[in-house]
Scaffold this motif. Structure first.
Motif, PDB file in Angstrom:
ATOM      1  N   PRO A  17       0.820  -1.226   0.000  1.00 15.06           N
ATOM      2  CA  PRO A  17       0.000   0.000   0.000  1.00 15.06           C
ATOM      3  C   PRO A  17       0.843   1.262   0.000  1.00 15.06           C
ATOM      4  O   PRO A  17       0.541   2.224  -0.709  1.00 15.06           O
ATOM      5  CB  PRO A  17      -0.826  -0.125   1.288  1.00 15.06           C
ATOM      6  CG  PRO A  17      -0.849  -1.586   1.591  1.00 15.06           C
ATOM      7  CD  PRO A  17       0.489  -2.091   1.146  1.00 15.06           C
ATOM      8  N   LYS A  18       1.925   1.281   0.804  1.00 15.41           N
ATOM      9  CA  LYS A  18       2.779   2.467   0.848  1.00 15.41           C
ATOM     10  C   LYS A  18       3.542   2.630  -0.455  1.00 15.41           C
ATOM     11  O   LYS A  18       3.809   3.741  -0.896  1.00 15.41           O
ATOM     12  CB  LYS A  18       3.746   2.373   2.022  1.00 15.41           C
ATOM     13  CG  LYS A  18       3.066   2.529   3.378  1.00 15.41           C
ATOM     14  CD  LYS A  18       4.060   2.467   4.514  1.00 15.41           C
ATOM     15  CE  LYS A  18       3.368   2.657   5.862  1.00 15.41           C
ATOM     16  NZ  LYS A  18       4.321   2.563   6.990  1.00 15.41           N
ATOM     17  N   ARG A  19       3.873   1.506  -1.108  1.00 15.94           N
ATOM     18  CA  ARG A  19       4.580   1.587  -2.384  1.00 15.94           C
ATOM     19  C   ARG A  19       3.674   2.200  -3.443  1.00 15.94           C
ATOM     20  O   ARG A  19       4.105   3.036  -4.234  1.00 15.94           O
ATOM     21  CB  ARG A  19       5.029   0.185  -2.800  1.00 15.94           C
ATOM     22  CG  ARG A  19       5.910   0.156  -4.025  1.00 15.94           C
ATOM     23  CD  ARG A  19       6.464  -1.236  -4.236  1.00 15.94           C
ATOM     24  NE  ARG A  19       7.287  -1.645  -3.112  1.00 15.94           N
ATOM     25  CZ  ARG A  19       7.621  -2.898  -2.853  1.00 15.94           C
ATOM     26  NH1 ARG A  19       7.187  -3.858  -3.644  1.00 15.94           N
ATOM     27  NH2 ARG A  19       8.374  -3.199  -1.821  1.00 15.94           N
ATOM     28  N   ARG A  20       2.394   1.794  -3.445  1.00 11.69           N
ATOM     29  CA  ARG A  20       1.454   2.385  -4.392  1.00 11.69           C
ATOM     30  C   ARG A  20       1.282   3.867  -4.114  1.00 11.69           C
ATOM     31  O   ARG A  20       1.186   4.680  -5.036  1.00 11.69           O
ATOM     32  CB  ARG A  20       0.103   1.662  -4.301  1.00 11.69           C
ATOM     33  CG  ARG A  20       0.102   0.265  -4.925  1.00 11.69           C
ATOM     34  CD  ARG A  20      -1.300  -0.271  -5.066  1.00 11.69           C
ATOM     35  NE  ARG A  20      -1.946  -0.479  -3.786  1.00 11.69           N
ATOM     36  CZ  ARG A  20      -1.871  -1.615  -3.099  1.00 11.69           C
ATOM     37  NH1 ARG A  20      -1.188  -2.640  -3.559  1.00 11.69           N
ATOM     38  NH2 ARG A  20      -2.499  -1.734  -1.946  1.00 11.69           N
ATOM     39  N   ARG A  21       1.254   4.205  -2.835  1.00  9.75           N
ATOM     40  CA  ARG A  21       1.111   5.607  -2.461  1.00  9.75           C
ATOM     41  C   ARG A  21       2.336   6.413  -2.888  1.00  9.75           C
ATOM     42  O   ARG A  21       2.220   7.539  -3.369  1.00  9.75           O
ATOM     43  CB  ARG A  21       0.922   5.705  -0.951  1.00  9.75           C
ATOM     44  CG  ARG A  21       0.444   7.065  -0.476  1.00  9.75           C
ATOM     45  CD  ARG A  21       0.209   7.021   1.016  1.00  9.75           C
ATOM     46  NE  ARG A  21      -0.312   8.282   1.495  1.00  9.75           N
ATOM     47  CZ  ARG A  21      -0.467   8.579   2.771  1.00  9.75           C
ATOM     48  NH1 ARG A  21      -0.137   7.689   3.692  1.00  9.75           N
ATOM     49  NH2 ARG A  21      -0.940   9.744   3.154  1.00  9.75           N
ATOM     50  N   ALA A  22       3.519   5.811  -2.749  1.00  4.22           N
ATOM     51  CA  ALA A  22       4.742   6.491  -3.165  1.00  4.22           C
ATOM     52  C   ALA A  22       4.724   6.734  -4.665  1.00  4.22           C
ATOM     53  O   ALA A  22       5.090   7.811  -5.142  1.00  4.22           O
ATOM     54  CB  ALA A  22       5.960   5.661  -2.776  1.00  4.22           C
ATOM     55  N   ALA A  27       4.042  10.317  -9.377  1.00  5.31           N
ATOM     56  CA  ALA A  27       3.254  10.683 -10.556  1.00  5.31           C
ATOM     57  C   ALA A  27       2.704  12.096 -10.432  1.00  5.31           C
ATOM     58  O   ALA A  27       2.633  12.839 -11.416  1.00  5.31           O
ATOM     59  CB  ALA A  27       2.111   9.685 -10.749  1.00  5.31           C
ATOM     60  N   VAL A  28       2.308  12.492  -9.210  1.00  6.17           N
ATOM     61  CA  VAL A  28       1.834  13.862  -8.987  1.00  6.17           C
ATOM     62  C   VAL A  28       2.940  14.852  -9.321  1.00  6.17           C
ATOM     63  O   VAL A  28       2.719  15.868  -9.990  1.00  6.17           O
ATOM     64  CB  VAL A  28       1.362  14.047  -7.528  1.00  6.17           C
ATOM     65  CG1 VAL A  28       1.182  15.531  -7.200  1.00  6.17           C
ATOM     66  CG2 VAL A  28       0.049  13.309  -7.303  1.00  6.17           C
ATOM     67  N   ALA A  29       4.166  14.547  -8.859  1.00  5.91           N
ATOM     68  CA  ALA A  29       5.292  15.437  -9.147  1.00  5.91           C
ATOM     69  C   ALA A  29       5.528  15.540 -10.650  1.00  5.91           C
ATOM     70  O   ALA A  29       5.806  16.620 -11.180  1.00  5.91           O
ATOM     71  CB  ALA A  29       6.552  14.930  -8.438  1.00  5.91           C
ATOM     72  N   ALA A  30       5.420  14.408 -11.363  1.00  2.00           N
ATOM     73  CA  ALA A  30       5.588  14.428 -12.813  1.00  2.00           C
ATOM     74  C   ALA A  30       4.492  15.245 -13.474  1.00  2.00           C
ATOM     75  O   ALA A  30       4.734  15.982 -14.434  1.00  2.00           O
ATOM     76  CB  ALA A  30       5.589  13.006 -13.360  1.00  2.00           C
ATOM     77  N   ALA A  33       5.324  18.763 -13.311  1.00  2.00           N
ATOM     78  CA  ALA A  33       6.348  19.090 -14.300  1.00  2.00           C
ATOM     79  C   ALA A  33       5.723  19.349 -15.659  1.00  2.00           C
ATOM     80  O   ALA A  33       6.079  20.313 -16.355  1.00  2.00           O
ATOM     81  CB  ALA A  33       7.361  17.944 -14.386  1.00  2.00           C
ATOM     82  N   VAL A  34       4.774  18.512 -16.048  1.00  2.00           N
ATOM     83  CA  VAL A  34       4.155  18.677 -17.355  1.00  2.00           C
ATOM     84  C   VAL A  34       3.271  19.920 -17.389  1.00  2.00           C
ATOM     85  O   VAL A  34       3.176  20.605 -18.408  1.00  2.00           O
ATOM     86  CB  VAL A  34       3.357  17.414 -17.725  1.00  2.00           C
ATOM     87  CG1 VAL A  34       2.618  17.615 -19.032  1.00  2.00           C
ATOM     88  CG2 VAL A  34       4.303  16.226 -17.845  1.00  2.00           C
ATOM     89  N   THR A  35       2.613  20.221 -16.270  1.00  2.00           N
ATOM     90  CA  THR A  35       1.829  21.454 -16.203  1.00  2.00           C
ATOM     91  C   THR A  35       2.724  22.658 -16.445  1.00  2.00           C
ATOM     92  O   THR A  35       2.372  23.591 -17.172  1.00  2.00           O
ATOM     93  CB  THR A  35       1.138  21.581 -14.836  1.00  2.00           C
ATOM     94  OG1 THR A  35       0.271  20.463 -14.642  1.00  2.00           O
ATOM     95  CG2 THR A  35       0.318  22.864 -14.755  1.00  2.00           C
ATOM     96  N   PRO A 142      -5.557  19.456  -2.543  1.00  3.03           N
ATOM     97  CA  PRO A 142      -5.551  18.369  -3.514  1.00  3.03           C
ATOM     98  C   PRO A 142      -4.343  17.476  -3.394  1.00  3.03           C
ATOM     99  O   PRO A 142      -4.416  16.291  -3.662  1.00  3.03           O
ATOM    100  CB  PRO A 142      -5.563  19.108  -4.871  1.00  3.03           C
ATOM    101  CG  PRO A 142      -4.996  20.458  -4.574  1.00  3.03           C
ATOM    102  CD  PRO A 142      -5.440  20.778  -3.181  1.00  3.03           C
ATOM    103  N   LEU A 143      -3.202  18.000  -2.972  1.00  2.00           N
ATOM    104  CA  LEU A 143      -2.011  17.167  -2.862  1.00  2.00           C
ATOM    105  C   LEU A 143      -2.036  16.309  -1.619  1.00  2.00           C
ATOM    106  O   LEU A 143      -1.280  15.359  -1.500  1.00  2.00           O
ATOM    107  CB  LEU A 143      -0.758  18.059  -2.843  1.00  2.00           C
ATOM    108  CG  LEU A 143      -0.486  18.805  -4.142  1.00  2.00           C
ATOM    109  CD1 LEU A 143       0.753  19.666  -3.988  1.00  2.00           C
ATOM    110  CD2 LEU A 143      -0.354  17.867  -5.300  1.00  2.00           C
ATOM    111  N   ALA A 144      -2.903  16.626  -0.673  1.00  4.14           N
ATOM    112  CA  ALA A 144      -3.027  15.829   0.547  1.00  4.14           C
ATOM    113  C   ALA A 144      -4.045  14.729   0.386  1.00  4.14           C
ATOM    114  O   ALA A 144      -4.344  14.013   1.334  1.00  4.14           O
ATOM    115  CB  ALA A 144      -3.414  16.726   1.725  1.00  4.14           C
TER     116      ALA A 144
END
Length: 199
Positions: A17-22, A27-30, A33-35, A142-144
């Protein structure tokens, strides 16, 4: 964009579960970047670098409902589109007593112009990425993982562009993942992610 389990390594030992969350937070950080890249492309002709930096800050602040800092941004159109940004910091707008949600020392995006027009990005590179994951019950933002007072329609509008973007390759160097505890007296759990490659 998928990342096999073996990509979180060098001492990083996360439960599934933590790996999926990581992965989600990477992906959010990426996506951020694209934004940056899309805003830069839309603004390249009529604006100076300083005006472009200010516009990116305003756009990200609005879309992410967060306080955003950005030291510099530079773009090049030929022979391929290349965008670079430095010292990006994103903080929760209503929580100033916790570490920034995302810190990126250096960010670059490379894409061909035809692909870029179709929201298809070749490569995103992140250096010195730090992701501070708030506790599950952290309020708002949204990031939380919450939405604060936003309606479902507002959240869909804010994330509509990111969902359509295709990233062929994401590379991260010297990243750090921090799990912020609910109890402020406890020491946060930290993992060093020296090399991460997602395709």
């Amino acid at each position: 964009m998928n990342a096999p389990d073996s990509l979180l390594h060098h001492g990083v030992d996360l439960s599934p579960p933590k790996r999926r969350r990581a992965r989600l937070w990477i992906a959010v950080a990426a996506g951020i970047a694209v934004t940056l890249l899309l805003v830069a492309l839309a603004s390249v002709v009529p604006f100076s670098s300083e005006a472009l930096r200010q516009r990116i800050i305003a756009t990200l602040s609005d879309r992410l409902d967060s306080d955003v800092e950005l030291a510099s941004v530079h773009i090049r159109l030929l022979p391929r589109f290349h965008a670079e940004a430095s010292d990006l910091t994103i903080r929760h707008k209503r929580q100033h007593d916790v570490p920034p949600l995302i810190i990126v020392k250096r960010l670059s995006v490379d894409a061909g112009i035809p692909g870029l027009l179709r929201k298809h990005v070749g490569k995103v590179t992140l250096t010195g990425l730090e992701i501070n994951i708030p506790p599950d019950r952290a309020p708002g933002g949204p990031l939380a993982g919450k939405s604060g007072g936003d309606s479902a329609g507002q959240r869909r509008d804010r994330n509509a562009d990111a969902k359509d973007i295709i990233i062929d390759e994401l590379e991260s160097t010297d990243a750090r993942l921090v799990l912020v505890p609910r109890d402020k007296d406890k020491t946060p759990k930290m993992w060093a992610i020296h090399q991460l490659h997602m395709r």
